[in-house]
Design an enzyme around this catalytic site. Structure first.
Site, PDB file in Angstrom:
ATOM      1  N   HIS A 109      -1.472   2.934   3.634  1.00 41.18           N
ATOM      2  CA  HIS A 109      -1.645   2.348   4.962  1.00 41.18           C
ATOM      3  C   HIS A 109      -1.105   3.265   6.052  1.00 41.18           C
ATOM      4  O   HIS A 109      -1.725   3.434   7.106  1.00 41.18           O
ATOM      5  CB  HIS A 109      -0.934   0.994   5.031  1.00 41.18           C
ATOM      6  CG  HIS A 109      -1.586  -0.062   4.191  1.00 41.18           C
ATOM      7  ND1 HIS A 109      -0.890  -1.117   3.649  1.00 41.18           N
ATOM      8  CD2 HIS A 109      -2.870  -0.227   3.798  1.00 41.18           C
ATOM      9  CE1 HIS A 109      -1.723  -1.877   2.959  1.00 41.18           C
ATOM     10  NE2 HIS A 109      -2.910  -1.353   3.033  1.00 41.18           N
ATOM     11  N   LEU A 110       0.057   3.863   5.820  1.00 39.15           N
ATOM     12  CA  LEU A 110       0.664   4.744   6.819  1.00 39.15           C
ATOM     13  C   LEU A 110      -0.226   5.947   7.093  1.00 39.15           C
ATOM     14  O   LEU A 110      -0.428   6.331   8.249  1.00 39.15           O
ATOM     15  CB  LEU A 110       2.046   5.185   6.346  1.00 39.15           C
ATOM     16  CG  LEU A 110       2.799   6.183   7.229  1.00 39.15           C
ATOM     17  CD1 LEU A 110       2.945   5.657   8.645  1.00 39.15           C
ATOM     18  CD2 LEU A 110       4.166   6.502   6.627  1.00 39.15           C
TER      19      LEU A 110
END
Length: 621
Positions: free
Chosen positions: A211-212
């Site tokens: 996600h990051l």
């Protein structure tokens, strides 16, 4: 250049070190698993194949194992320093002038440097460099580029991105910075930590499709990882606080001092995103914010979910479920876990049932958030308001009979469930919100209070600091605009989880012609979050279906699935790379199939379980 025989001998030396460490009682299962894998790699090297592809795959496998070995060495060092540094300081103080201060301060570090584990770490470093340079043809072997580009800013170091966010005041919110970050959970929001963040260097591995990494890519923040603490310390020693240029490509990463007058360049979001996302202006351009709220409590079957009533995620899952019924006839067969959705407005209806001041406290909190965001007030005030809002939601009384009849009865009593967010501000073009809101795993379908608690925690995740700041950054006009539906599905007993992008997000050129996949043992949280380690990485050419294995997995544990700790010497994909290639071909076909169905590049999450292929999510990439 080290010969294959040299590499084999060094691998065997490391294997003996791991056995020794295991016998000392330190991380015994982990050291034993690494020992098995090093022995397996040494056995492959004994064969001295002349096939370049076989040698390359063996070296990729060894590289993964070396990185895992180094993590154990670092953990031992940190444990040793943590255990003895304070004690050495107290003992030195007790001796007074008899012991020089310098001797006291370096005592624990000196002891670690004199130990076998320090030599083991050095061998790892030397061998990893040799493997990368001589056999994998890679420069900067300790560096990896997740988002390519060039960025300028003052170099600053923090333990976490969150620490940087909290340390800011109004004066430096927009100052251009390059962050060096020691740790990441994978759930951070780069843009929420300040408009001035132009680049990030993370001091451990991170899945490229986490996600990051996805958020950094969408925001145009240059992002690289470096696993060499020595390299980072050298850079910080000479460059900390100075204006620098971070330049990252797939070939190499450089960080050098620069003139501030150069101006600001950064990765362009459209350069690191598929065509569907290019030019998207986020929330202001997306119709997904227009919703219809339920007027009474109910649940909706996934196939009946629409974007207007249940959000893009639930609607897409419902569409996937419909498509899966014909998939075995038209393409790659897959299964979508069954589920139900609590539509938009459910949270507000429950708020109205409480009989206290919960509704007014909730509305007051939302108004206060808007005022704080508009006035750039301090982080403490924003945090306090977010916590109060989450407290209101998490303490709601959800009618037990409603949870039992509308959710639990749709599943078998023995099922474990997952409660997932499906907001009107996620899974949209230009605002994916990947991992921004909570998913609550392992809910017992026969335990009504547990299921109700999971639902409330998903609702409450609308009001985390990073979610609020992310929406504000994306141009959502008010914090009263977001609304949360909750998708409750049966959890798949995942043996492997995968993330698949139908347009390669890593390549510099020609990315539309390739599919990119990452695969790891256990549940998808291993890939989505910032778990230290590397997944299996595959790049597949769409036209020819030719699969290139880019990396072997080295996560220590299969989070939430399998047997916990992973021994890759027994893992079928590591043992037999051909099976990984065959899976890559299947995933390529699946990705192209879904890309064609939905009309744009897709970010697909799924699992392998009991011989079947499951899809849990597909959204615009």
């Amino acid at each position: 250049e080290n010969s294959l025989q040299d590499v084999k001998l060094l691998a065997l030396v490391l294997q003996k070190c791991m056995i020794n460490l295991s016998l000392n009682g330190f991380l015994q299962a982990e050291c034993s698993a690494i020992s098995n894998e090093l022995l397996a790699c040494a056995d492959l090297l004994t064969r001295e194949s002349s096939d370049q592809q076989e040698v390359r795959l063996c070296m990729l496998r060894l590289k993964a194992c070396l990185d895992r070995t180094k993590r154990v060495c670092d953990t031992y060092r940190d444990s040793y320093l943590g255990a003895y540094s304070d004690q050495a300081a107290r003992l030195g103080k007790a001796f007074g002038q008899a012991i020089p201060d310098h001797s006291v301060s370096v005592f624990a570090e000196s002891e670690t440097r004199a130990s076998m584990i320090f030599q083991c770490a050095k061998i790892c470093q030397v061998l990893s460099r040799s493997v990368s340079r001589d056999y994998l043809k890679g420069d900067n072997h300790e560096w990896e580029t997740l988002v390519a580009g060039k960025a300028f800013g003052n170099l600053v170091c923090y333990d976490t991105i969150e620490e940087h966010t909290m340390a800011q005041d109004g004066s430096d919110h927009h100052q251009n910075k390059i962050l060096v970050v020691r740790r990441a959970t994978g759930d951070e929001e780069v843009s929420a930590s300040g408009d001035g963040v132009r680049g990030v260097v993370l001091m451990h591995e991170l899945p490229h499709l986490s996600h990051l990494a996805i958020r950094a890519r969408q925001e145009g923040v240059v992002f690289a990882t470096c696993t060499s603490e020595e390299e980072i310390n050298k850079l910080l020693g000479g460059l900390s606080g100075k204006y620098v240029c971070l330049e990252a490509s797939q070939q190499r990463v450089t960080l050098v001092e620069s003139e501030a007058a150069v101006g600001v360049e950064r990765a362009n979001p459209t350069d690191n995103a598929p065509p569907s996302a290019a030019g998207s202006a986020g929330a202001k351009e997306e119709k997904g914010l227009e919703i219809t709220k339920a007027s009474f409590l109910l649940s909706v079957g996934m196939k009946g979910s629409t974007k207007e009533t249940c959000g893009a995620k639930a609607a897409q899952c419902g569409e996937l479920q419909k498509l899966s019924m014909d998939a075995s006839k038209t393409g790659i067969p897959y299964t979508v876990p069954k589920g139900v959705c609590l539509p938009f407005g459910s949270m507000e209806l429950v708020l109205g049932m409480q009989g206290g001041d919960e509704m007014s406290r909730w509305k007051d909190g939302l108004s206060r958030l808007d005022r704080l965001l508009d006035s750039n007030s301090s982080g403490e005030e924003l945090d306090k308001t977010c916590q109060e809002l989450r407290g209101v939601i998490e303490n709601l009384e959800v009618p037990t009979e409603f949870v039992e009849q509308s959710i639990c009865t749709h599943f078998n009593p023995t099922d474990l469930l997952i409660a997932r967010s499906s907001a009107n501000v996620e899974d949209l073009k230009g605002m994916s919100g990947a991992g921004l809101y909570d998913s609550i795993l392992g809910l017992d379908a026969s335990d009504t209070p547990s299921v109700a608690d999971g639902v409330k925690r998903v609702w409450a995740s609308l009001y985390t600091r990073r979610a609020v700041l992310s929406r504000h950054k994306a141009g959502v006009p008010s914090q009263a605009t977001p609304c949360m539906a909750v998708l409750i599905q049966r959890m798949v007993p995942s043996e492997y989880a995968f993330v698949l992008h139908t347009v390669d997000p890593i390549m510099d050129e020609g990315r539309e012609g390739y599919v990119y996949a990452e695969l790891a043992p256990g549940q998808g949280e291993t890939l989505a979050a910032g778990t230290q380690g590397t997944p299996y990485r595959l790049r597949i050419q769409k036209e020819t279906r030719q699969v290139e294995i880019l990396a072997f997995a080295n996560f220590s544990r299969s989070e939430g699935g399998g047997e916990g700790l992973v021994d890759y010497s027994k893992d079928p994909f590591t043992q037999n790379p051909q099976s990984l290639i065959e899976l890559g071909e299947k995933l390529c076909d699946l990705g192209m199939q879904l890309e064609d169905e939905f009309g744009c590049p897709q970010d697909i999450e799924g699992a392998l379980s009991e011989g079947g292929l499951y899809i849990v999510q597909s959204r615009p990439q």
